[in-house]
Design an enzyme around this catalytic site. Sequence first.
Site, PDB file in Angstrom:
ATOM      1  N   THR A  74      -1.075 -44.859  16.175  1.00  0.00           N
ATOM      2  CA  THR A  74      -0.306 -45.951  17.048  1.00  0.00           C
ATOM      3  C   THR A  74      -1.295 -46.896  16.724  1.00  0.00           C
ATOM      4  OG1 THR A  74      -0.599 -44.236  19.133  1.00  0.00           O
ATOM      5  CG2 THR A  74      -0.798 -46.545  19.664  1.00  0.00           C
ATOM      6  N   ASN A 141       8.184 -35.198  15.677  1.00  0.00           N
ATOM      7  CA  ASN A 141       6.642 -34.281  16.653  1.00  0.00           C
ATOM      8  C   ASN A 141       7.172 -33.395  16.915  1.00  0.00           C
ATOM      9  OD1 ASN A 141       7.186 -36.943  17.050  1.00  0.00           O
ATOM     10  ND2 ASN A 141       6.690 -36.983  18.974  1.00  0.00           N
ATOM     11  N   GLN A 169       2.582 -36.112  11.475  1.00  0.00           N
ATOM     12  CA  GLN A 169       3.573 -35.116  11.694  1.00  0.00           C
ATOM     13  C   GLN A 169       3.233 -33.800  10.334  1.00  0.00           C
ATOM     14  OE1 GLN A 169       2.447 -33.116  14.342  1.00  0.00           O
ATOM     15  NE2 GLN A 169       3.063 -34.793  15.710  1.00  0.00           N
ATOM     16  N   GLY A 189      -1.860 -42.407   9.117  1.00  0.00           N
ATOM     17  CA  GLY A 189      -1.277 -40.843   9.169  1.00  0.00           C
ATOM     18  C   GLY A 189      -2.722 -40.839  10.367  1.00  0.00           C
ATOM     19  N   HIS A 192      -6.294 -35.945  14.115  1.00  0.00           N
ATOM     20  CA  HIS A 192      -6.549 -35.178  14.868  1.00  0.00           C
ATOM     21  C   HIS A 192      -5.211 -34.293  15.109  1.00  0.00           C
ATOM     22  CE1 HIS A 192      -3.627 -36.514  18.308  1.00  0.00           C
ATOM     23  NE2 HIS A 192      -3.800 -37.815  17.857  1.00  0.00           N
ATOM     24  N   THR A 229     -16.849 -52.462  13.009  1.00  0.00           N
ATOM     25  CA  THR A 229     -18.114 -51.693  12.799  1.00  0.00           C
ATOM     26  C   THR A 229     -16.853 -49.929  12.317  1.00  0.00           C
ATOM     27  OG1 THR A 229     -20.237 -52.779  13.496  1.00  0.00           O
ATOM     28  CG2 THR A 229     -20.162 -50.373  12.499  1.00  0.00           C
ATOM     29  N   CYS A 311       3.556 -37.466  24.006  1.00  0.00           N
ATOM     30  CA  CYS A 311       3.647 -38.890  25.313  1.00  0.00           C
ATOM     31  C   CYS A 311       4.944 -38.751  26.087  1.00  0.00           C
ATOM     32  CB  CYS A 311       4.042 -39.121  23.768  1.00  0.00           C
ATOM     33  SG  CYS A 311       3.103 -39.490  23.311  1.00  0.00           S
TER      34      CYS A 311
HETATM   35  N1  PLP Z   1       3.106 -41.032  15.789  1.00  0.00           N
HETATM   36  C1  PLP Z   1       3.538 -39.392  15.741  1.00  0.00           C
HETATM   37  C2  PLP Z   1       4.400 -38.987  14.712  1.00  0.00           C
HETATM   38  C3  PLP Z   1       2.376 -38.688  16.618  1.00  0.00           C
HETATM   39  O1  PLP Z   1       3.646 -36.654  16.652  1.00  0.00           O
HETATM   40  C4  PLP Z   1       1.902 -39.676  16.673  1.00  0.00           C
HETATM   41  C5  PLP Z   1       0.889 -38.718  18.095  1.00  0.00           C
HETATM   42  O2  PLP Z   1       1.252 -37.797  19.264  1.00  0.00           O
HETATM   43  C6  PLP Z   1       1.132 -40.599  16.670  1.00  0.00           C
HETATM   44  C7  PLP Z   1       2.218 -40.757  16.089  1.00  0.00           C
HETATM   45  C8  PLP Z   1       0.515 -40.858  17.662  1.00  0.00           C
HETATM   46  O3  PLP Z   1      -1.077 -40.181  17.181  1.00  0.00           O
HETATM   47  P1  PLP Z   1      -2.335 -40.824  17.736  1.00  0.00           P
HETATM   48  O4  PLP Z   1      -2.544 -39.828  18.382  1.00  0.00           O
HETATM   49  O5  PLP Z   1      -3.487 -41.131  16.115  1.00  0.00           O
HETATM   50  O6  PLP Z   1      -2.125 -42.189  18.406  1.00  0.00           O
END
Ligand code: PLP
Length: 367
Positions: A74, A141, A169, A189, A192, A229, A311
Amino acid sequence: MPGNGYFDHNATTPICAAAREAWIETSERMWHNSSSLYREAGMAKLRLEDLREELADALGIDEPERVIFTSGATEANNAVMRYFENVAISEIEHPCVRETAHALSILPVSETTGVVELEMVEALFLTKEELSLISVMAANNETGSIQPWQEIGVKCREAGVLFHCDAAQWFGKMDELESFGESCDFVTGSAHKFGGPKGVGFLTIPEDFDPDFALASGGPQEHQRRAGTEDLPGIAAMMAAFREKRLEPNSGLRDQFETDLAEKIEGVKFVGQAGQRLWNTSMFVVPRESNLKWLVRLSRAGFSVSTGSACSAGKGNPSHVMEAMGLDFDSMSRVIRVSSGHDTTADDWSALLGALVECDREFLSLE
Ligand code: PLP
């Protein structure tokens, strides 16, 4: 009770053993601030730069300083989208791209394959002279649809337009990582999504990019690109997960599941099945009752599935991806997404199938 009923790996993954060990080892031995000047701090700095080099190498990037470690996808996507004025994004980008982009154009996807068509990208170059960046994700996703990111990257190079690819993804699920360096200017990337910890990720930027581009200011970290940091244990854990998870894609179990599901539940419809998809993802519309009712019953039976992306799931409004795939409002309320992990077995898939069939039987009996 299933062995492993977790089918929501596209939302997040459990931390893998190698990542946990790397996190503990680095936290215990390299907890010093890598910006300090004594020997231990220097060791932490060396480790950080080794990890950066390893990731740059895997991505086919010769200049490690083009890799910025971030708090996840994000943050990385937001930073790129905020920086550029006139961008084109695909219709199915993650909300962290979509809601931040100053989008000049939206690239549609095919309703059957879920894929951006290359001709649409070419048409953009002819009509949008002020275009500065195109952003298309590597894989979606929700549907798992794989996008032609290598080809789009090449076309962008030829046209002199920068290309951003959200690979959140793709990483840890698919190969061809070196192509990212060859065909993309910005790549995102997130740890998690592939067995690493939450709150760690990365962004790559073009060589000699605008020195004013920074994700955070107020310190020299990350080669002046992101002050603060560094989370060395998190980064080490991400890279440990990354080393573990680069397996060959094999969609056999998912494909078998879909064949069996279509046979056992009449009227089930798969989304994006006509295109290439991530090996672990299946999205389908069930023939009756709301997806939330299915989700609750499945959850009680020990299976975790999704009604779309994490989301949009919490928001209660229809997903833009489902809209892009041409689903009507009624179908959207019956969509289920399942996404497996590297450890999901054939028995886990069969158990999920059994639970879905059981739900359907129960709902049918209530009609
Ligand atoms: N982009 C995609 C394609 C995702 O699937 C996700 C997670 O749901 C994100 C961005 C956001 O990732 P993060 O949880 O590392 O902020």
